[in-house]
Scaffold this motif. Structure first.
Motif, PDB file in Angstrom:
ATOM      1  N   PHE A  98      78.555  74.117   3.647  1.00 51.88           N
ATOM      2  CA  PHE A  98      77.828  73.368   2.626  1.00 51.88           C
ATOM      3  C   PHE A  98      77.462  74.221   1.409  1.00 51.88           C
ATOM      4  N   LEU A  99      77.670  75.523   1.488  1.00 52.48           N
ATOM      5  CA  LEU A  99      77.331  76.390   0.360  1.00 52.48           C
ATOM      6  C   LEU A  99      78.517  76.465  -0.598  1.00 52.48           C
ATOM      7  N   ASN A 100      78.701  75.416  -1.364  1.00 54.90           N
ATOM      8  CA  ASN A 100      79.796  75.383  -2.328  1.00 54.90           C
ATOM      9  C   ASN A 100      79.400  74.513  -3.512  1.00 54.90           C
ATOM     10  N   LEU A 101      80.069  74.738  -4.608  1.00 54.84           N
ATOM     11  CA  LEU A 101      79.798  73.997  -5.840  1.00 54.84           C
ATOM     12  C   LEU A 101      81.112  73.675  -6.536  1.00 54.84           C
ATOM     13  N   SER A 102      81.096  72.628  -7.330  1.00 52.77           N
ATOM     14  CA  SER A 102      82.257  72.308  -8.151  1.00 52.77           C
ATOM     15  C   SER A 102      82.341  73.300  -9.306  1.00 52.77           C
ATOM     16  N   PRO A 103      83.512  73.432  -9.953  1.00 56.11           N
ATOM     17  CA  PRO A 103      83.615  74.338 -11.111  1.00 56.11           C
ATOM     18  C   PRO A 103      82.579  74.029 -12.185  1.00 56.11           C
ATOM     19  N   ASP A 104      82.338  72.744 -12.427  1.00 56.83           N
ATOM     20  CA  ASP A 104      81.344  72.357 -13.428  1.00 56.83           C
ATOM     21  C   ASP A 104      79.953  72.843 -13.036  1.00 56.83           C
ATOM     22  N   SER A 105      79.629  72.738 -11.756  1.00 51.61           N
ATOM     23  CA  SER A 105      78.313  73.181 -11.296  1.00 51.61           C
ATOM     24  C   SER A 105      78.168  74.695 -11.371  1.00 51.61           C
ATOM     25  N   TRP A 106      79.250  75.425 -11.069  1.00 49.90           N
ATOM     26  CA  TRP A 106      79.202  76.877 -11.219  1.00 49.90           C
ATOM     27  C   TRP A 106      78.928  77.261 -12.671  1.00 49.90           C
ATOM     28  N   PHE A 107      79.573  76.562 -13.590  1.00 49.32           N
ATOM     29  CA  PHE A 107      79.359  76.842 -15.014  1.00 49.32           C
ATOM     30  C   PHE A 107      77.896  76.590 -15.388  1.00 49.32           C
ATOM     31  N   LYS A 108      77.364  75.458 -14.947  1.00 50.63           N
ATOM     32  CA  LYS A 108      75.983  75.112 -15.296  1.00 50.63           C
ATOM     33  C   LYS A 108      74.987  76.077 -14.660  1.00 50.63           C
ATOM     34  N   LEU A 109      75.267  76.509 -13.434  1.00 55.59           N
ATOM     35  CA  LEU A 109      74.382  77.470 -12.778  1.00 55.59           C
ATOM     36  C   LEU A 109      74.358  78.789 -13.550  1.00 55.59           C
ATOM     37  N   THR A 110      75.525  79.217 -13.993  1.00 56.07           N
ATOM     38  CA  THR A 110      75.596  80.451 -14.778  1.00 56.07           C
ATOM     39  C   THR A 110      74.787  80.327 -16.053  1.00 56.07           C
ATOM     40  N   TRP A 111      74.893  79.196 -16.713  1.00 54.63           N
ATOM     41  CA  TRP A 111      74.151  78.998 -17.960  1.00 54.63           C
ATOM     42  C   TRP A 111      72.644  78.917 -17.696  1.00 54.63           C
ATOM     43  N   PHE A 112      72.266  78.404 -16.527  1.00 57.46           N
ATOM     44  CA  PHE A 112      70.851  78.368 -16.164  1.00 57.46           C
ATOM     45  C   PHE A 112      70.296  79.782 -16.034  1.00 57.46           C
ATOM     46  N   PHE A 113      71.078  80.681 -15.440  1.00 53.52           N
ATOM     47  CA  PHE A 113      70.642  82.073 -15.340  1.00 53.52           C
ATOM     48  C   PHE A 113      70.521  82.704 -16.734  1.00 53.52           C
ATOM     49  N   LEU A 114      71.444  82.354 -17.628  1.00 52.75           N
ATOM     50  CA  LEU A 114      71.337  82.843 -19.004  1.00 52.75           C
ATOM     51  C   LEU A 114      70.051  82.346 -19.661  1.00 52.75           C
ATOM     52  N   LEU A 115      69.692  81.105 -19.385  1.00 51.83           N
ATOM     53  CA  LEU A 115      68.462  80.543 -19.947  1.00 51.83           C
ATOM     54  C   LEU A 115      67.240  81.295 -19.434  1.00 51.83           C
ATOM     55  N   LEU A 116      67.196  81.562 -18.135  1.00 48.17           N
ATOM     56  CA  LEU A 116      66.072  82.316 -17.579  1.00 48.17           C
ATOM     57  C   LEU A 116      65.977  83.698 -18.220  1.00 48.17           C
ATOM     58  N   MET A 117      67.123  84.345 -18.370  1.00 53.14           N
ATOM     59  CA  MET A 117      67.140  85.659 -19.010  1.00 53.14           C
ATOM     60  C   MET A 117      66.604  85.572 -20.432  1.00 53.14           C
ATOM     61  N   ALA A 118      67.034  84.544 -21.176  1.00 51.55           N
ATOM     62  CA  ALA A 118      66.608  84.401 -22.565  1.00 51.55           C
ATOM     63  C   ALA A 118      65.099  84.203 -22.662  1.00 51.55           C
ATOM     64  N   VAL A 119      64.545  83.394 -21.773  1.00 51.45           N
ATOM     65  CA  VAL A 119      63.100  83.153 -21.787  1.00 51.45           C
ATOM     66  C   VAL A 119      62.343  84.453 -21.534  1.00 51.45           C
ATOM     67  N   LEU A 120      62.797  85.234 -20.562  1.00 51.33           N
ATOM     68  CA  LEU A 120      62.135  86.503 -20.259  1.00 51.33           C
ATOM     69  C   LEU A 120      62.229  87.478 -21.431  1.00 51.33           C
ATOM     70  N   VAL A 121      63.402  87.544 -22.044  1.00 52.05           N
ATOM     71  CA  VAL A 121      63.597  88.463 -23.171  1.00 52.05           C
ATOM     72  C   VAL A 121      62.725  88.063 -24.357  1.00 52.05           C
ATOM     73  N   ILE A 122      62.664  86.769 -24.649  1.00 52.59           N
ATOM     74  CA  ILE A 122      61.867  86.300 -25.792  1.00 52.59           C
ATOM     75  C   ILE A 122      60.382  86.560 -25.559  1.00 52.59           C
ATOM     76  N   ARG A 123      59.908  86.286 -24.348  1.00 51.32           N
ATOM     77  CA  ARG A 123      58.496  86.556 -24.034  1.00 51.32           C
ATOM     78  C   ARG A 123      58.175  88.038 -24.200  1.00 51.32           C
ATOM     79  N   ARG A 124      59.065  88.871 -23.728  1.00 51.83           N
ATOM     80  CA  ARG A 124      58.861  90.322 -23.866  1.00 51.83           C
ATOM     81  C   ARG A 124      58.884  90.737 -25.333  1.00 51.83           C
ATOM     82  N   HIS A 125      59.774  90.154 -26.108  1.00 51.74           N
ATOM     83  CA  HIS A 125      59.876  90.505 -27.526  1.00 51.74           C
ATOM     84  C   HIS A 125      58.629  90.080 -28.290  1.00 51.74           C
ATOM     85  N   PHE A 126      58.044  88.953 -27.928  1.00 52.39           N
ATOM     86  CA  PHE A 126      56.822  88.516 -28.604  1.00 52.39           C
ATOM     87  C   PHE A 126      55.649  89.449 -28.299  1.00 52.39           C
TER      88      PHE A 126
END
Length: 689
Positions: free
Chosen positions: A518-546
């Motif tokens: 059951f631990l599997n994802l479609s290609p589209d879901s893998w793409f979206k998961l990767t972008w979600f991690f990018l979003l989390l990174m961006a939020v952390l970086v922006i908070r630190r920069h402020f």
């Protein structure tokens, strides 16, 4: 040049990804360059706001269908050609007008006004996200047996209405309504369900009375017309071509599927509307959204829905029947924007909208005209129109010599050239404002504590949201063109049939453990998961920069803007190349190679053209009312003069045959006995045109 080049790059990429998201990227690039090249420190400090509002402004026009309008200009039918050039001018005017308005808003409005506008805009984004989540589910619940989709069977959806984005306008009003309730802390909020219930009951009673008095059928007939010509005769058979019962009509599909619910549903909407008219405050710029969304719906009702009742024999007040009528809604958005700007002491923004719209209108119609001129040498249609027989040696010789020229990617030429002209429109318009708008007080607006969060939101919007909504479409393209054994799977349906679906890829290591399936994802879901991690990174970086500025981010706003531009540019250029690579052909050189070379040139220009210390001589303009009247005069005059020139020169060069001999299969016509709305209507049991 850099502004034009930026929008040209964006427009070429927009042609591959399409619609609002692609246009938002193009407008975002151009808005950034305008801020950087302005020489004004106050505009450079707003570069993120330029990018944010510029992207939104340019996105609106992309909902308008225009390929059929382009075809009108090539049809050889004089009236349809005139209509086509006029239509392209009008579409270009609306598109560049709203793009110019969004960009100019960031330049003209006060800092506090821009900051306060962010929250209602985010409420609208949330409403659109909610719409995207529930729309298909609601449509399926209403009519699950028809097998509709978002492509060739979209007209079978019960929510379909003129192939238009009316739900987007409704949900925008929903979002701003929720914002208004929240902002007023629900003062009088308890009356909302009362108004809604009263409206629903009243609507139900009105429909019940109409039914009991036998007036409902007559009123329905009076307000309904068919989207087709029942009298159209098939030239091949000499008989009526279509069953009138197979035509769509001018109301949403669910009106016909569930007529018993129309009364109370309309009453519910009107009741909610009455509540907000009575109690809504719509502060902090949220009234702009009300003007725009209400304008969309009112213009849509006024033109294709109700206004067309009086012109049904001519195909109605519709620009591209049987295609989308979003042009009407965007007309309302433009009018609403202009009215709001005038009523809120932002007349320079209205001037900018009309000025950029005029150049954009000339650009769209003019570049199409230029494209046709360039395609004239060796054009087989012109040879036939001049009397050359296709079987003759001279015809074959000329056509062969020019075959490669004729088969170039001319549509990409149109897209990129029109994008360049749109960039010129923004450069001219904002250049006009740069020397007439007084400098904003930067002593209080450089990264203010209050509202600084909007800079973070704008950065995420530009660097993550815009690339994501475009590049996520690559996954589907890869799935179609790459190894099907890797990208697809075959599923057995309950009825025994087979269905091809996207593959699922296991999570590394954990997904391969014994008994774990059951631990599997479609290609589209893998793409979206990767972008979600990018979003989390961006939020952390922006908070630190402020809290404490990061060393990698330049201290000057010029440097920040250059970094913003280059990251967005190259992420999209590379992503666009990845999309094209899986189906590469030499014809793509005119698109992807030219885009890449232009991006290299744009990189050099954005780094070398602006200087840290520049001065702009500002002569504050106190009579924008004069300019407002003047730009409207030039807009009308430009269309009146340019369109006949385009039409006459085109007809002189192409020497079209009489109407009976025109190629009405390859090209569309808006008028005449074989007009597209007559000969190619959308039918209930056929694919969407």
């Amino acid at each position: 040049m850099l502004v034009g080049l930026s929008l040209s790059i964006g427009w070429g990429i927009r042609g591959n990804f399409g619609h609002e998201y692609g246009a938002a990227f193009a407008g975002c690039l151009a808005a950034i360059t305008v801020a950087l090249l302005s020489g004004r420190d106050d505009w450079r400090q707003r570069v993120l706001y330029f990018a944010f509002f510029g992207a939104i402004g340019w996105g609106f026009g992309a909902s308008i269908s225009y390929m059929q309008v382009i075809s009108y200009t090539q049809s050889g039918h004089a009236l349809s050609q005139w209509y086509g050039y006029t239509g392209l001018f009008y579409i270009g005017f609306l598109w560049a007008g709203l793009g110019g308005a969004g960009t100019a808003l960031a330049a003209v409005a006060g800092q506090d006004r821009l900051v306060r506008l962010f929250k209602p805009v985010l409420f609208v984004f949330a409403a659109w996200f909610f719409q995207d989540l529930i729309e298909d589910a609601v449509a399926t619940a209403l009519q699950s047996s028809l097998g509709f989709d978002r492509t060739w069977s979209r007209h079978k959806s019960p929510l379909y209405w003129f192939d238009a984005d009316y739900l987007g306008a409704f949900f925008a009003l929903l979002g701003v309504g929720v914002y208004d309730l929240q902002e007023r802390r629900q003062t009088n909020g308890w009356l909302l369900p009362v108004f809604a219930l009263m409206g629903a009951v009243l609507g139900y009673l009105v429909q019940w009375i109409l039914q009991k008095t036998d007036l409902e059928a007559g009123l329905s007939s009076l307000l309904t017309y068919s989207l087709g010509d029942p009298a159209y005769i098939d030239p091949a058979t000499g008989k009526p071509a279509f069953d009138p019962h197979n035509f769509l009509n001018n109301w949403p599909q669910w009106f016909g599927d569930y007529p018993q619910h129309v009364g109370w549903m309309l009453g519910l909407v009107l009741g909610i509307t009455a509540y907000f008219i009575r109690f809504g405050k719509f502060r902090n710029g949220s009234s702009l959204i009300v003007y725009m969304a209400s304008g969309w719906l009112l213009a849509f009702l006024a033109f294709p829905v109700l206004g067309s009742l009086f012109f049904a024999d001519a195909g109605g007040i519709r620009m591209t029947p049987p295609r989308s009528d979003d042009w009407a809604g965007i007309t309302g958005v433009f009018v609403g924007t202009i009215l709001w700007m005038r009523r809120n002491q932002l007349l320079p923004v209205a001037v900018a909208a009309v000025m950029s719209g005029t150049i954009g209108g000339l650009g769209f119609s003019g570049v199409q005209w230029l494209k046709q001129l360039l395609m004239a040498p060796g054009n087989p249609a012109i040879l036939k129109n001049k009397g050359f027989f296709p079987e003759s040696e001279s015809f074959r010789h000329i056509a062969s010599d020019w075959a490669n020229w004729q088969h170039q990617n001319w549509h990409s030429f149109l897209e990129q050239s029109y994008g360049f002209v749109n960039g010129i429109a923004i450069a001219v318009t904002l250049g006009f404002l740069a020397t007439r708008i007084p400098m904003h007080d930067t002593s209080k607006t450089v990264e203010p504590t209050r509202g600084r969060w909007t800079l973070g939101v704008a950065a995420v919007f530009v660097l993550l949201a815009i690339p994501y909504v475009n590049l996520v479409k690559n996954v589907e393209e890869w799935g179609k063109k790459l190894n099907p054994e890797v990208w697809t799977q075959t599923l057995f349906q309950a009825d025994g049939s087979l269905k091809t679906a996207p593959a699922v890829w296991d999570v590394p290591y954990l997904g391969h453990l014994p008994g774990v399936d059951f631990l599997n994802l479609s290609p589209d879901s893998w793409f979206k998961l990767t972008w979600f991690f990018l979003l989390l990174m961006a939020v952390l970086v922006i908070r630190r920069h402020f809290r404490e500025p990061l060393a990698i981010i330049p201290k000057s706003w010029l440097g920040k803007g250059q970094m913003l531009y280059l990251i967005l540019l190259w992420v999209m250029v590379i992503g666009n190349f990845e999309r094209a690579l899986v189906d590469w052909a030499p014809q793509r050189l005119l698109t992807e190679w030219v885009i890449t070379v232009n991006a290299v040139l744009a990189t050099a220009l954005v780094l070398l053209a602006p200087f840290e210390r520049e001065t702009v001589r500002i002569q504050q303009e106190k009579a924008f009312a004069f300019w407002y009247r003047r730009v409207w005069f030039w807009a009308v005059a430009s269309a009146v003069v340019a369109v006949p020139i385009f039409l006459v020169t085109n007809r002189l060069i192409y020497q079209y045959p009489p109407y009976e001999k025109l190629d009405k299969v390859t090209n569309h016509t808006r008028f005449g006995p074989e007009a597209s709305w007559r000969a190619r209507p959308n039918l209930k049991n056929a694919e969407h045109k």
